[in-house]
Design an enzyme around this catalytic site. Structure first.
Site, mmCIF file in Angstrom:
data_model
loop_
_atom_site.group_PDB
_atom_site.id
_atom_site.type_symbol
_atom_site.label_atom_id
_atom_site.label_comp_id
_atom_site.label_asym_id
_atom_site.label_seq_id
_atom_site.Cartn_x
_atom_site.Cartn_y
_atom_site.Cartn_z
ATOM 1 N N HIS A 83 -1.038 5.600 6.860
ATOM 2 C CA HIS A 83 -0.483 5.581 5.506
ATOM 3 C C HIS A 83 -0.169 7.007 5.070
ATOM 4 C CE1 HIS A 83 -2.168 1.496 5.405
ATOM 5 N NE2 HIS A 83 -1.303 1.280 4.429
ATOM 6 N N SER A 125 0.798 -1.224 0.000
ATOM 7 C CA SER A 125 0.000 0.000 0.000
ATOM 8 C C SER A 125 0.829 1.273 0.000
ATOM 9 C CB SER A 125 -0.931 0.000 1.218
ATOM 10 O OG SER A 125 -0.199 -0.212 2.413
#
Length: 267
Positions: free
Chosen positions: A249, A42
Site C-alpha cells: 500500500h 484502502s
C-alpha cells in the site's frame, strides 16, 4: 467527458472577485457551496500512510490520505470521507454512497482491486512458487475480464444516479515493482513482471468502464514511476510481516506525492 465543477467554481470565484473590485458585487453563497465525497478502498482510505482515525475502525481512514489532503488544501464546504480498507464494489454500494446527492460536485474513488483478489494474489506470490504465482495472476486477470466490468458498472451507475452533476474521478492503481531494481530477496523478476502486468490489466479495465460512464480516469502509474518497490525511493510498502495489512500500500509519501497531485490535476 464531464466538465470539472471545481474548475468552474474556481473560475466563477475569480470572476466574482474581479467584479467586486470594480464595484459589481460579491460572489454569492451558492458559488462557495462545493461538496466533495471520497469513496473507495484502502488506496483511498490511506492504509499504509499511518496516523489512522480511531473512529474509522477497520476502515483505516487517515488525514494523510489523498482525499483528506485535497480537502485540506481546497476547503470544500462539505467533505464526506467514506472510503474503507478492504472495500469491494458491493461494499461501496451498500455502505459508502449515503453522502452523495444532487449537490455533490466532486467524487473520487479507487475500487476493483479487492474484487479481483489483490490480497490473495500477493499472498500466493510471496509464499509459493513462480509458476503458482503466475497462474494466480492469470486467474485474477480472467476475473477482471469476465466479472469485474459488470460490478464496476453497478457502482458507477449508482454514483451517477445519486450525484448526476458531479465530476467523478476514478483513480487507478500503481505498478508495484521497479523491474531490474535493487531488490535482492523476495519475489523473482518473473513474479514482479507478472504482478505489474496485472496492475496494468486492471487499470485498463477500470479506465474503459469509467469512460463508458463519462467519468474521468486518472492513472497514477506515471506518478509512481521511480518510486516503486525495488527503487531507491519507494512510495509503496513491501511485504511487512509485522504489519501485514500495510504491505503493498502507498506510504504517506505515496499519498501526498503520488495520488494527491493526480487527483488535483483531474478534479
Amino acid at each position: 467527458m464531464r466538465m470539472s465543477r471545481f474548475a468552474a467554481l474556481t473560475s466563477s470565484l475569480l470572476l466574482a472577485a474581479t467584479a467586486a473590485l470594480f464595484g459589481a458585487g460579491q460572489a454569492s453563497a451558492a458559488q462557495a457551496d462545493f461538496g466533495y465525497v471520497a469513496l473507495g478502498d484502502s488506496y483511498s482510505s490511506g492504509l499504509g500512510a499511518g496516523n489512522y482515525d480511531g473512529a474509522s475502525g477497520n476502515c483505516k481512514r487517515t488525514t494523510r490520505a489523498y482525499p483528506a489532503l485535497w480537502a485540506a488544501a481546497h476547503s470544500p464546504q462539505s467533505f464526506a470521507f467514506t472510503a474503507c480498507s478492504g472495500a469491494r464494489t458491493g461494499d461501496v454500494l451498500s455502505g459508502q454512497l449515503g453522502p452523495l446527492n444532487s449537490g455533490t460536485d466532486l467524487v473520487s474513488i479507487t475500487i476493483g482491486g479487492n474484487d479481483a483478489g489483490f490480497s490473495d494474489v500477493m499472498t500466493t506470490c510471496v509464499l509459493q512458487s513462480e509458476s503458482t504465482c503466475v497462474n494466480r495472476v492469470n486467474q485474477a486477470k480472467a476475473y477482471v475480464d469476465s466479472t469485474l466490468p459488470g460490478q464496476l458498472d453497478q457502482v458507477y451507475s449508482a454514483i451517477d444516479s445519486r450525484a448526476p452533476a458531479a465530476r467523478v474521478v476514478v483513480l487507478g492503481y500503481p505498478r508495484f515493482y521497479k523491474l531490474n531494481g535493487t531488490c535482492t530477496t523476495g519475489l523473482t523478476e518473473g513474479e514482479r513482471a507478472a504482478i505489474n502486468g496485472a496492475a496494468d490489466h486492471l487499470n485498463a479495465a477500470i479506465a474503459k468502464r469509467a469512460a463508458n460512464h463519462g467519468f474521468a480516469f486518472a492513472s497514477v502509474a506515471g506518478a509512481f514511476t521511480g518510486h516503486e518497490i525495488c527503487s531507491g525511493s519507494p512510495w509503496l510498502h513491501s511485504v511487512n510481516w509485522l504489519n501485514i495489512a500495510e504491505s503493498y500500500h502507498p506510504t504517506a509519501s505515496g499519498q501526498s506525492g503520488g495520488y494527491l497531485p493526480v487527483l488535483t490535476n483531474a478534479a
